[in-house]
Design an enzyme around this catalytic site. Sequence first.
Site, PDB file in Angstrom:
ATOM      1  N   ARG A  68       0.846  -1.188   0.000  1.00 45.60           N
ATOM      2  CA  ARG A  68       0.000   0.000   0.000  1.00 45.60           C
ATOM      3  C   ARG A  68       0.878   1.233   0.000  1.00 45.60           C
ATOM      4  O   ARG A  68       1.508   1.556   0.983  1.00 45.60           O
ATOM      5  CB  ARG A  68      -0.918  -0.009   1.205  1.00 45.60           C
ATOM      6  CG  ARG A  68      -1.919  -1.112   1.062  1.00 45.60           C
ATOM      7  CD  ARG A  68      -2.907  -1.090   2.167  1.00 45.60           C
ATOM      8  NE  ARG A  68      -3.164  -2.447   2.563  1.00 45.60           N
ATOM      9  CZ  ARG A  68      -3.608  -2.791   3.750  1.00 45.60           C
ATOM     10  NH1 ARG A  68      -3.816  -1.884   4.659  1.00 45.60           N
ATOM     11  NH2 ARG A  68      -3.828  -4.049   4.002  1.00 45.60           N
TER      12      ARG A  68
ATOM     13  N   ARG B 211      -3.510   6.335   4.501  1.00 45.60           N
ATOM     14  CA  ARG B 211      -3.820   7.367   5.475  1.00 45.60           C
ATOM     15  C   ARG B 211      -2.630   8.209   5.894  1.00 45.60           C
ATOM     16  O   ARG B 211      -2.790   9.261   6.475  1.00 45.60           O
ATOM     17  CB  ARG B 211      -4.459   6.716   6.708  1.00 45.60           C
ATOM     18  CG  ARG B 211      -5.904   6.346   6.453  1.00 45.60           C
ATOM     19  CD  ARG B 211      -6.416   5.404   7.493  1.00 45.60           C
ATOM     20  NE  ARG B 211      -5.711   4.139   7.412  1.00 45.60           N
ATOM     21  CZ  ARG B 211      -6.035   3.050   8.095  1.00 45.60           C
ATOM     22  NH1 ARG B 211      -7.032   3.086   8.936  1.00 45.60           N
ATOM     23  NH2 ARG B 211      -5.359   1.931   7.943  1.00 45.60           N
TER      24      ARG B 211
ATOM     25  N   ARG C 217     -10.462  10.981   1.188  1.00 45.72           N
ATOM     26  CA  ARG C 217     -11.246  10.067   2.041  1.00 45.72           C
ATOM     27  C   ARG C 217     -12.275  10.799   2.904  1.00 45.72           C
ATOM     28  O   ARG C 217     -13.223  10.189   3.377  1.00 45.72           O
ATOM     29  CB  ARG C 217     -10.297   9.233   2.913  1.00 45.72           C
ATOM     30  CG  ARG C 217      -9.663   8.072   2.164  1.00 45.72           C
ATOM     31  CD  ARG C 217     -10.600   6.869   2.007  1.00 45.72           C
ATOM     32  NE  ARG C 217     -10.619   6.064   3.221  1.00 45.72           N
ATOM     33  CZ  ARG C 217     -11.641   5.973   4.058  1.00 45.72           C
ATOM     34  NH1 ARG C 217     -12.750   6.637   3.833  1.00 45.72           N
ATOM     35  NH2 ARG C 217     -11.562   5.207   5.132  1.00 45.72           N
TER      36      ARG C 217
ATOM     37  N   ASP D  96      -8.498  -2.888  -4.073  1.00 47.59           N
ATOM     38  CA  ASP D  96      -8.287  -3.709  -2.879  1.00 47.59           C
ATOM     39  C   ASP D  96      -8.414  -5.176  -3.261  1.00 47.59           C
ATOM     40  O   ASP D  96      -9.187  -5.525  -4.161  1.00 47.59           O
ATOM     41  CB  ASP D  96      -9.279  -3.365  -1.767  1.00 47.59           C
ATOM     42  CG  ASP D  96      -8.804  -3.931  -0.422  1.00 47.59           C
ATOM     43  OD1 ASP D  96      -8.025  -3.243   0.264  1.00 47.59           O
ATOM     44  OD2 ASP D  96      -9.169  -5.078  -0.093  1.00 47.59           O
TER      45      ASP D  96
ATOM     46  N   TYR E 234     -10.142 -14.209   4.612  1.00 47.15           N
ATOM     47  CA  TYR E 234     -11.132 -13.148   4.858  1.00 47.15           C
ATOM     48  C   TYR E 234     -12.554 -13.671   4.622  1.00 47.15           C
ATOM     49  O   TYR E 234     -13.478 -13.341   5.371  1.00 47.15           O
ATOM     50  CB  TYR E 234     -10.876 -11.938   3.962  1.00 47.15           C
ATOM     51  CG  TYR E 234      -9.747 -11.061   4.449  1.00 47.15           C
ATOM     52  CD1 TYR E 234      -9.909 -10.249   5.569  1.00 47.15           C
ATOM     53  CD2 TYR E 234      -8.518 -11.042   3.799  1.00 47.15           C
ATOM     54  CE1 TYR E 234      -8.875  -9.447   6.025  1.00 47.15           C
ATOM     55  CE2 TYR E 234      -7.476 -10.242   4.242  1.00 47.15           C
ATOM     56  CZ  TYR E 234      -7.660  -9.448   5.359  1.00 47.15           C
ATOM     57  OH  TYR E 234      -6.632  -8.669   5.806  1.00 47.15           O
TER      58      TYR E 234
HETATM   59  O1  CP3 Z   1      -1.178   1.499  -2.074  1.00 44.87           O
HETATM   60  C1  CP3 Z   1      -2.090   1.546  -2.871  1.00 44.87           C
HETATM   61  O2  CP3 Z   1      -2.555   2.582  -3.310  1.00 44.87           O
HETATM   62  C2  CP3 Z   1      -2.590   0.246  -3.390  1.00 44.87           C
HETATM   63  C3  CP3 Z   1      -3.927  -0.102  -2.997  1.00 44.87           C
HETATM   64  C4  CP3 Z   1      -4.132  -1.236  -2.046  1.00 44.87           C
HETATM   65  C5  CP3 Z   1      -5.150  -1.202  -1.058  1.00 44.87           C
HETATM   66  N1  CP3 Z   1      -5.222  -2.442  -0.499  1.00 44.87           N
HETATM   67  C6  CP3 Z   1      -6.033  -0.060  -0.733  1.00 44.87           C
HETATM   68  C7  CP3 Z   1      -6.464   0.057   0.685  1.00 44.87           C
HETATM   69  C8  CP3 Z   1      -3.529  -2.484  -2.014  1.00 44.87           C
HETATM   70  C9  CP3 Z   1      -2.348  -3.012  -2.822  1.00 44.87           C
HETATM   71  C10 CP3 Z   1      -4.253  -3.247  -1.046  1.00 44.87           C
HETATM   72  C11 CP3 Z   1      -3.962  -4.668  -0.794  1.00 44.87           C
HETATM   73  C12 CP3 Z   1      -4.569  -5.309   0.368  1.00 44.87           C
HETATM   74  N2  CP3 Z   1      -5.806  -5.085   0.934  1.00 44.87           N
HETATM   75  C13 CP3 Z   1      -3.961  -6.368   1.056  1.00 44.87           C
HETATM   76  C14 CP3 Z   1      -2.644  -7.011   0.664  1.00 44.87           C
HETATM   77  C15 CP3 Z   1      -1.477  -6.177   1.024  1.00 44.87           C
HETATM   78  C16 CP3 Z   1      -1.170  -6.168   2.487  1.00 44.87           C
HETATM   79  O3  CP3 Z   1      -1.108  -5.065   3.019  1.00 44.87           O
HETATM   80  O4  CP3 Z   1      -0.979  -7.225   3.055  1.00 44.87           O
HETATM   81  C17 CP3 Z   1      -4.827  -6.744   2.109  1.00 44.87           C
HETATM   82  C18 CP3 Z   1      -4.567  -7.807   3.137  1.00 44.87           C
HETATM   83  C19 CP3 Z   1      -5.999  -5.938   2.008  1.00 44.87           C
HETATM   84  C20 CP3 Z   1      -7.227  -5.975   2.844  1.00 44.87           C
HETATM   85  C21 CP3 Z   1      -7.463  -4.686   3.529  1.00 44.87           C
HETATM   86  N3  CP3 Z   1      -7.885  -3.521   2.923  1.00 44.87           N
HETATM   87  C22 CP3 Z   1      -7.292  -4.393   4.892  1.00 44.87           C
HETATM   88  C23 CP3 Z   1      -6.800  -5.380   5.931  1.00 44.87           C
HETATM   89  C24 CP3 Z   1      -7.654  -3.041   5.087  1.00 44.87           C
HETATM   90  C25 CP3 Z   1      -7.724  -2.279   6.377  1.00 44.87           C
HETATM   91  C26 CP3 Z   1      -6.390  -1.757   6.682  1.00 44.87           C
HETATM   92  C27 CP3 Z   1      -6.390  -0.773   7.796  1.00 44.87           C
HETATM   93  O5  CP3 Z   1      -5.268  -0.421   8.150  1.00 44.87           O
HETATM   94  O6  CP3 Z   1      -7.451  -0.351   8.277  1.00 44.87           O
HETATM   95  C28 CP3 Z   1      -7.986  -2.501   3.835  1.00 44.87           C
HETATM   96  C29 CP3 Z   1      -8.378  -1.108   3.570  1.00 44.87           C
HETATM   97  C30 CP3 Z   1      -7.500  -0.397   2.600  1.00 44.87           C
HETATM   98  N4  CP3 Z   1      -7.303  -0.802   1.327  1.00 44.87           N
HETATM   99  C31 CP3 Z   1      -6.751   0.800   2.823  1.00 44.87           C
HETATM  100  C32 CP3 Z   1      -6.109   1.097   1.606  1.00 44.87           C
HETATM  101  C33 CP3 Z   1      -5.215   2.264   1.280  1.00 44.87           C
HETATM  102  C34 CP3 Z   1      -6.711   1.581   4.146  1.00 44.87           C
HETATM  103  C35 CP3 Z   1      -6.893   3.044   4.004  1.00 44.87           C
HETATM  104  C36 CP3 Z   1      -8.168   3.641   4.435  1.00 44.87           C
HETATM  105  O7  CP3 Z   1      -8.735   3.270   5.462  1.00 44.87           O
HETATM  106  O8  CP3 Z   1      -8.581   4.561   3.713  1.00 44.87           O
END
Ligand code: CP3
Length: 323
Positions: A2, A6, A15, A51, A128
């Site tokens: 990512r 945030r 956001r 995502d 998940y």
């Molecule tokens: O960096 C980027 O711009 C790429 C986009 C991206 C997102 N998710 C957007 C996102 C990518 C590559 C992912 C992959 C992803 N999503 C993974 C695999 C990579 C890793 O980190 O292991 C996983 C396990 C997920 C599932 C997921 N999505 C989770 C667990 C969460 C919550 C995380 C948190 O910290 O709350 C998300 C939400 C998410 N997807 C965010 C982003 C940028 C969090 C930002 C927000 O809340 O706006």
Amino acid sequence: MRQAGRYMPEYRALRQKHTILELCHHPDLAAEVTLQPIARLGVDAAILFADILLPFEPLGLGLSFEAGEGPRIAHPIRRAVDVSALPPVDPTHDLGYVLDAVRLAVRALPANIPLIGFAGAPFTLASYAIEGGATRSFAVTKQFMYAEPAAWHALMGRFAELVGRYLAAQAAAGARALQLFDSWVGCLAPEDYREHVQPYSRRALELARAGGVPVIHFATDTAGFLDDFAAAGGDVIGVDWRIPLDVAWQRIGAGRAIQGNLDPTLLLAPRAVLEARVRDVLARAAGRPGHIFNLGHGVLPETPVEALQAVVEVVHERAAAHG
Ligand code: CP3
């Protein structure tokens, strides 16, 4: 990993107005977020804003993101019949909005910045889908895997076909590399990885290769079964900080590229400590071709942007020195 998120003020501003799913569903917004870290950080590649859990929507699992607790799945898979009831999904149609975001982002990016497309690996998606959200123990997932092997294999087969074709479609839309995220597979015993996961990762990676671009096979915490993990496939193997980069590279073989492996928590350390550890990763790569410098996992939300900029600067200085 990512890149957006945030920690970045311009992402937080968007956001305020949109949920994560709205950003993903609108290709123009997704493309805009994809570009944000490029200008800010000076990184060499962009990762698509999307995502890994988006395929859960056409699968009817009911996806939402709750503030502070991450993803939530309204209709988790708990019984064998839940697997056989899953509707067919055609990624080019049902996830067409992601492919549109790929096209828009590719058009907007400078020609020297490749776009990385991605998908979740079968195991991480299954975790998940079965848990219904985040977990520390993966107990519900493993219980299903042990108690319902036929349904488990059917589910993993469905995910392998879906994400493999989804990845190839992202390459066809213009992504110049693909990343398969098996973020949580490190929770497994090696024999469970081999029996219950590896064939499906192999299948997804094989289908992704049809896209004709390099594929990165990413996970964390795989030091206990790195050989099996690498054997599943991928032109590039992602490793985290729990194993030194040179040790990991020896284990996956010199013929394979490697991605990693700075602990993202170091971005919260004093600058001198951070820079020393970046240099240590680079020293272990020793200027050999085929190292993609990266964090071992995603950027923590409390990370200062300046720390990421400093990492990019140190890596680029060293890369220039190696010619
Ligand atoms: O960096 C980027 O711009 C790429 C986009 C991206 C997102 N998710 C957007 C996102 C990518 C590559 C992912 C992959 C992803 N999503 C993974 C695999 C990579 C890793 O980190 O292991 C996983 C396990 C997920 C599932 C997921 N999505 C989770 C667990 C969460 C919550 C995380 C948190 O910290 O709350 C998300 C939400 C998410 N997807 C965010 C982003 C940028 C969090 C930002 C927000 O809340 O706006």
